[in-house]
Scaffold this active site. Structure first.
Site, PDB file in Angstrom:
ATOM      1  N   ASN A 318      37.555  11.588  36.557  1.00 48.46           N
ATOM      2  CA  ASN A 318      38.001  11.780  37.639  1.00 48.46           C
ATOM      3  C   ASN A 318      39.635  11.141  37.833  1.00 48.46           C
ATOM      4  O   ASN A 318      39.919  10.836  38.907  1.00 48.46           O
ATOM      5  CB  ASN A 318      37.269  11.777  38.999  1.00 48.46           C
ATOM      6  CG  ASN A 318      36.055  12.918  38.738  1.00 48.46           C
ATOM      7  OD1 ASN A 318      36.382  13.876  38.366  1.00 48.46           O
ATOM      8  ND2 ASN A 318      34.925  12.260  39.189  1.00 48.46           N
ATOM      9  N   HIS A 320      39.848   7.852  38.544  1.00 47.96           N
ATOM     10  CA  HIS A 320      39.750   6.422  39.384  1.00 47.96           C
ATOM     11  C   HIS A 320      38.723   5.670  38.485  1.00 47.96           C
ATOM     12  O   HIS A 320      37.861   6.073  37.579  1.00 47.96           O
ATOM     13  CB  HIS A 320      39.684   6.693  40.873  1.00 47.96           C
ATOM     14  CG  HIS A 320      38.200   7.504  40.908  1.00 47.96           C
ATOM     15  ND1 HIS A 320      37.928   8.318  41.827  1.00 47.96           N
ATOM     16  CD2 HIS A 320      36.881   7.323  40.423  1.00 47.96           C
ATOM     17  CE1 HIS A 320      36.707   8.920  41.943  1.00 47.96           C
ATOM     18  NE2 HIS A 320      35.967   8.335  40.983  1.00 47.96           N
ATOM     19  N   CYS A 355      40.221   3.022  43.452  1.00 48.62           N
ATOM     20  CA  CYS A 355      41.338   2.292  42.926  1.00 48.62           C
ATOM     21  C   CYS A 355      41.737   2.877  41.528  1.00 48.62           C
ATOM     22  O   CYS A 355      41.201   3.580  40.820  1.00 48.62           O
ATOM     23  CB  CYS A 355      40.726   1.067  42.410  1.00 48.62           C
ATOM     24  SG  CYS A 355      41.523  -0.409  41.583  1.00 48.62           S
TER      25      CYS A 355
END
Length: 420
Positions: A318, A320, A355
């Site tokens: 995804n 991240h 993040c």
């Protein structure tokens, strides 16, 4: 006429005498008896017959004074040369190919038979040998086994907390796949994929009873339940396959996020209809820790680790950073004295922000001892904060530590000096 001469030069037509001489058996060692092609003793030939063959062999055709046809004649004589005498041995058919085929078949059959009848020295090695997992309890609980590999243990000769957390994540994904709900992304259902929705974890609690060692087999059970109006709770119970002793318990809360806008979303009714039949009606495996996780600042943190950068391998599908990586980052700022003398037994993690790969992070840790004696034998509690350099929070956490036990060293002897 010229054409016939040229043709006869390149393709000479043998005369009747040459044909007769070619068919006649050749002389062997100038002896009186001659062996035919089939090894039968032939009658002696006259000297004149032998001379006729020699004369015919010396007759070389010419075209315009040039000798031709020598190669063809030599090849004809060579083809008509007698073969070696055939005995009973060399008259047998060539069985090598048949023997090779039979040997190959027997070896393949023996290999399959060995795989079927293979009996390991330890029965737990056959526990979910292929790591596929299985559905249990009316299709509501998923179980999968993991063998602790040598590259998954640390300096204490036990599995790391990251290894156990990866087992939890792998089991959750395989649970969704076995239910037919894994289409795209981490656990995205068909309806979630249509609406560009993905699951993200917001809170996780973990309690560790003991850490497995190399070659241990752990059995992971997982299930899902509803959490509020727009959340899903997933629990795990990890225990030792041989003894049944509890290794770890964990519970987590998940919500939906739009992967295009990166904002949280409510659970659509179409998605709820997909996942609702798999929800179980039971209490969380861990009682919720209602204590507030404090936010650390530069003046309240005892240790700060700066300049943490995600690597390409830290990203999931995804795009991240995988949530397990956050655990390693918060431990980056934990003092080495705690890591050497204590082991992590509990943690509460609150995820605030995702993040990306271009982020630069800071890890902050504050240490406090349980009790008033502050002795090394007492338990230790730490507060953690993972943030961007800009100050935006990524995750808050609280960890609990206890003095290390010699569970991994009982049969191994002391660690060599300088190994920790």
């Amino acid at each position: 006429m010229v054409a016939s001469m040229v043709t006869s030069a390149f393709f000479p037509v043998p005369s009747s005498s040459s044909v007769a001489s070619a068919k006649a058996p050749k002389l062997i060692n100038e002896g009186a008896e001659r062996l035919g092609v089939r090894g039968i003793v032939a009658k002696p030939a006259s000297q004149s017959g032998a001379m006729e063959v020699k004369a015919q062999a010396q007759a070389i055709p010419k075209v315009n004074g040039t000798k031709v046809g020598l190669k063809a004649e030599a090849q004809t004589v060579e083809d008509d040369a007698p073969s070696a005498p055939r005995t009973f041995y060399n008259q047998l058919p060539d069985w090598s190919f048949l023997f090779a085929a039979i040997t190959t078949i027997f070896l393949a059959a023996e290999k399959q038979f060995t795989l079927i009848d293979w009996k390991p020295r330890r029965p737990d090695m056959l526990a979910d040998a292929f790591g596929l997992g299985k559905i249990m309890q009316d299709g509501l609980v998923f179980r999968q086994n993991f063998s602790i590999r040598s590259y998954e243990i640390g300096a204490d000769r036990t599995a790391s907390i990251e290894t156990l957390m990866n087992h939890l994540q792998e089991t959750a994904l395989n649970h969704a796949r076995s239910a037919g709900l894994l289409v795209d992304g981490f656990g995205s259902t068909p309806e979630m994929t249509k609406k560009n929705l993905i699951w993200v974890v917001t809170k996780m609690q973990v309690l560790v009873e003991r850490y497995p060692s190399w070659e241990d087999v752990v059995e992971v059970d997982t299930w899902v339940a509803s959490s509020g109006k727009n959340g899903m709770r997933r629990d795990w119970h990890v225990h030792d396959y041989r003894t049944g002793q509890t290794v770890l318990r964990a519970t987590s809360v998940w919500v939906m996020m739009n992967k295009l806008t990166r904002r949280l979303s409510k659970i659509p009714e179409e998605v709820r209809a997909e996942i609702g039949p798999y929800f179980v009606d039971r209490d969380p495996i861990i009682d919720e820790d209602s204590r507030k996780v404090q936010k650390l600042q530069d003046d309240t943190a005892d240790y700060i680790k700066r300049g943490l950068n995600p690597r390409w391998g830290d990203l999931d599908i995804n795009q991240h950073v995988n949530n397990v990586k956050y655990i390693g980052w918060i431990l980056e700022s934990a003092p080495i004295s705690i890591l050497e003398s204590h082991e992590l037994v509990g943690m509460t993690l609150e995820y605030r922000r995702e993040c990306g790969r271009d982020s630069v992070l800071q890890s902050l840790t504050a240490v406090s001892n349980h009790g008033s004696d502050c002795s090394p034998a007492a338990g230790i509690e730490c507060q953690h904060l993972l943030r961007l350099e800009s100050g935006a929070e990524i995750m808050r956490g609280r960890t609990e530590w206890r003095p290390k036990r010699a569970q991994g060293l009982q049969n191994m002897g002391p660690l060599p000096a300088g190994s920790t």
